[in-house]
Scaffold this motif. Sequence first.
Motif, PDB file in Angstrom:
ATOM      1  N   PRO A 148       9.582   0.473  -2.066  1.00 52.92           N
ATOM      2  CA  PRO A 148       9.903   0.704  -0.546  1.00 52.92           C
ATOM      3  C   PRO A 148      11.117  -0.031   0.230  1.00 52.92           C
ATOM      4  O   PRO A 148      11.337  -0.997  -0.353  1.00 52.92           O
ATOM      5  CB  PRO A 148       8.307   0.241  -0.102  1.00 52.92           C
ATOM      6  CG  PRO A 148       7.837   0.087  -1.037  1.00 52.92           C
ATOM      7  CD  PRO A 148       8.441  -0.220  -2.595  1.00 52.92           C
ATOM      8  N   THR A 152       0.809  -1.223   0.263  1.00 51.39           N
ATOM      9  CA  THR A 152       0.046   0.036  -0.052  1.00 51.39           C
ATOM     10  C   THR A 152       0.791   1.203  -0.087  1.00 51.39           C
ATOM     11  O   THR A 152       0.534   2.295  -0.426  1.00 51.39           O
ATOM     12  CB  THR A 152      -0.919  -0.110   1.139  1.00 51.39           C
ATOM     13  OG1 THR A 152      -0.208  -0.067   2.466  1.00 51.39           O
ATOM     14  CG2 THR A 152      -2.064  -1.006   1.179  1.00 51.39           C
ATOM     15  N   SER A 153       2.011   0.944   0.588  1.00 45.34           N
ATOM     16  CA  SER A 153       3.138   2.318   0.370  1.00 45.34           C
ATOM     17  C   SER A 153       3.814   2.308  -0.724  1.00 45.34           C
ATOM     18  O   SER A 153       4.501   3.369  -0.945  1.00 45.34           O
ATOM     19  CB  SER A 153       3.911   2.371   1.619  1.00 45.34           C
ATOM     20  OG  SER A 153       4.887   1.386   1.470  1.00 45.34           O
TER      21      SER A 153
END
Length: 174
Positions: free
Chosen positions: A92, A50-51
């Motif tokens: 990420p 989600t990031s």
Amino acid sequence: MFLYLVIACDSGSNQKNNSATETADSVTISLPKTNVDFPQLSADAQNIITSWLYFQEFENDLKRINSGNVRNYQTETKRMVSVSDSLLRNIPEPLNTKPISSRMRVVNVRVKLLDETMHQPNVTTQVISKNLEETNTAFSNLIIQINETFEKQRIDEMTRFDQNSDQKDSPNND
């Protein structure tokens, strides 16, 4: 008069070249629908994904191309190239491992090859389908690698916990 004729012919050939380019850019491509089920992300992986900006968008775009629910495949693949470039540059931190970045590079290359294929004149549906299949495989392998990374982390944590527990429970033989 001869000079006028040469200029007129040259102008006519430029117009023909422009119309051929316009036709090549607006070629209608019709791909068969494919039902591709990408692997599911684990709960831990889903939390980190989600990031990762645009990851879900990229997956949705790829699913849309596979379902044949696209107006212009050439525009869609061009946009996907841009998104995959962004994904590759912005992995990420928890996912920024060599195996995951390698799989992401493969996805990036596969999307670029698919886009290049879409823009080739007289390309066959079979060639496009083969490139799409390879892009799907690359993306599936990326998801599998992401899940394996989190599974390995989970196992490593359990092993450290078990080792710490064993050390606390064992009698000191000093």
